[in-house]
Motif scaffolding. Structure first.
Motif, short mmCIF file in Angstrom:
data_model
loop_
_atom_site.label_atom_id
_atom_site.label_comp_id
_atom_site.label_asym_id
_atom_site.label_seq_id
_atom_site.Cartn_x
_atom_site.Cartn_y
_atom_site.Cartn_z
N TYR A 21 0.83 -1.20 0.00
CA TYR A 21 0.00 0.00 0.00
C TYR A 21 0.87 1.26 0.00
O TYR A 21 0.59 2.22 -0.72
CB TYR A 21 -0.93 0.02 1.23
CG TYR A 21 -1.95 -1.08 1.25
CD1 TYR A 21 -2.32 -1.75 0.10
CD2 TYR A 21 -2.54 -1.48 2.45
CE1 TYR A 21 -3.25 -2.78 0.13
CE2 TYR A 21 -3.49 -2.51 2.48
CZ TYR A 21 -3.83 -3.16 1.32
OH TYR A 21 -4.75 -4.16 1.34
N LEU A 24 2.56 1.61 -3.42
CA LEU A 24 1.59 2.00 -4.44
C LEU A 24 1.42 3.52 -4.46
O LEU A 24 1.38 4.14 -5.53
CB LEU A 24 0.23 1.34 -4.17
CG LEU A 24 0.04 -0.10 -4.62
CD1 LEU A 24 -1.27 -0.66 -4.09
CD2 LEU A 24 0.06 -0.20 -6.15
N GLN A 25 1.34 4.11 -3.28
CA GLN A 25 1.17 5.56 -3.19
C GLN A 25 2.43 6.31 -3.59
O GLN A 25 2.36 7.38 -4.19
CB GLN A 25 0.78 5.94 -1.76
CG GLN A 25 -0.58 5.38 -1.33
CD GLN A 25 -0.90 5.73 0.11
OE1 GLN A 25 -1.17 6.87 0.43
NE2 GLN A 25 -0.86 4.74 0.98
N TYR A 29 1.95 1.30 -9.27
CA TYR A 29 2.02 -0.16 -9.37
C TYR A 29 3.14 -0.65 -10.28
O TYR A 29 3.91 -1.55 -9.94
CB TYR A 29 0.68 -0.71 -9.85
CG TYR A 29 0.67 -2.20 -10.07
CD1 TYR A 29 0.71 -3.08 -9.00
CD2 TYR A 29 0.65 -2.73 -11.36
CE1 TYR A 29 0.71 -4.45 -9.20
CE2 TYR A 29 0.64 -4.10 -11.57
CZ TYR A 29 0.68 -4.96 -10.49
OH TYR A 29 0.69 -6.31 -10.69
N LYS A 55 3.85 -10.32 -8.18
CA LYS A 55 3.24 -9.03 -7.85
C LYS A 55 1.77 -8.98 -8.27
O LYS A 55 0.93 -8.51 -7.49
CB LYS A 55 4.04 -7.89 -8.51
CG LYS A 55 3.55 -6.50 -8.13
CD LYS A 55 4.46 -5.41 -8.67
CE LYS A 55 4.32 -5.26 -10.17
NZ LYS A 55 5.02 -4.06 -10.68
N LEU A 59 -1.51 -8.22 -5.89
CA LEU A 59 -2.52 -7.21 -6.24
C LEU A 59 -3.92 -7.82 -6.23
O LEU A 59 -4.86 -7.25 -5.67
CB LEU A 59 -2.22 -6.62 -7.61
CG LEU A 59 -3.26 -5.65 -8.17
CD1 LEU A 59 -3.38 -4.41 -7.29
CD2 LEU A 59 -2.90 -5.25 -9.61
N VAL A 109 -5.25 5.05 -4.94
CA VAL A 109 -4.30 4.38 -5.83
C VAL A 109 -5.04 3.54 -6.86
O VAL A 109 -4.75 3.58 -8.06
CB VAL A 109 -3.34 3.50 -5.02
CG1 VAL A 109 -2.45 2.69 -5.95
CG2 VAL A 109 -2.49 4.36 -4.10
N ASN A 115 -2.21 4.74 -12.72
CA ASN A 115 -1.68 3.46 -12.25
C ASN A 115 -2.13 2.28 -13.11
O ASN A 115 -1.61 1.18 -12.99
CB ASN A 115 -2.10 3.23 -10.80
CG ASN A 115 -1.38 4.16 -9.84
OD1 ASN A 115 -0.22 4.49 -10.05
ND2 ASN A 115 -2.08 4.59 -8.80
#
Length: 205
Positions: A21, A24-25, A29, A55, A59, A109, A115
């Protein structure tokens, strides 16, 4: 011994999700690597692969968990009672927005087009569509309908998603209850009438 092992596994999973998380920010991604995740979670790569194949697998796990919570939030919201009340749609919208507010950073996100996490939006739209179409019985509907039911449903879900995305982008600028009430009125009366615009009726000669 098993209890200790289970707690260790749980903590590792939580560390991986927290790292995911945060990254991601920070990076988006596409830029995240497995090594990034391992370093941020303070584990080695082999430990990561004990929990997730890749990955994309991580997700999907995070998306499915979050969307599973959305389903639980709206499952008891009445939507197919008669007569239909505006408050039904309002209740669904508020349940979704309250869930968004509790997971705002993740939604920012996931719903950020840069993304390119398109499956999240698609899955969320499917959940909303199933809920809003819940209990529908075509045999009880007027025939022929003046407007396609499929078109109406698509319009409503697209509007619903548009409001959610706007709310997230505006940093939850209005209370969830206000957004839900206003959206339900727009959906029920049309945006012109809800905005107080006078409409001139036209009649065929």
């Amino acid at each position: 011994m098993n209890k200790k092992t289970d707690l260790r596994v749980l903590r590792t999973q939580q560390s991986i999700r927290k790292a995911f998380y945060e990254l991601l920010q920070e990076k988006g991604y596409e830029a995240i690597t497995i090594q990034d995740l391992a370093d941020r979670a303070m584990i080695n790569r082999n430990t990561f692969y004990l929990h997730h194949q890749s990955k994309p697998d991580l997700l999907n796990t995070c998306m499915d968990e979050l969307l599973g919570e959305v389903k639980k939030a709206i499952v008891l919201c009445p939507i197919n009672t008669r007569p239909y009340r505006i408050s039904m749609l309002e209740t669904v919208m508020q349940a979704v927005l309250e869930h968004v507010s509790r997971n705002a950073s993740f939604y920012r996100v996931m719903l950020n087009e840069e993304n390119r996490i398109y499956p999240f939006r698609t899955k969320l739209e499917t959940i909303l569509k199933d809920k809003l179409n819940e209990g529908r019985n075509p045999a009880e509907e007027p025939s022929p309908p003046e407007i396609s039911r499929e078109l109406l449903l698509e319009y409503l879900v697209s509007s619903f998603m548009g409001v959610v995305i706007w709310w997230v982008k505006s940093d939850l600028s209005l209370p969830a209850s206000d957004v839900s009430a206003q959206f339900s009125r727009i959906a029920a009366y049309g945006y012109l009438k809800a905005a107080g615009v006078a409409l001139e009726e036209t009649h065929a000669l």
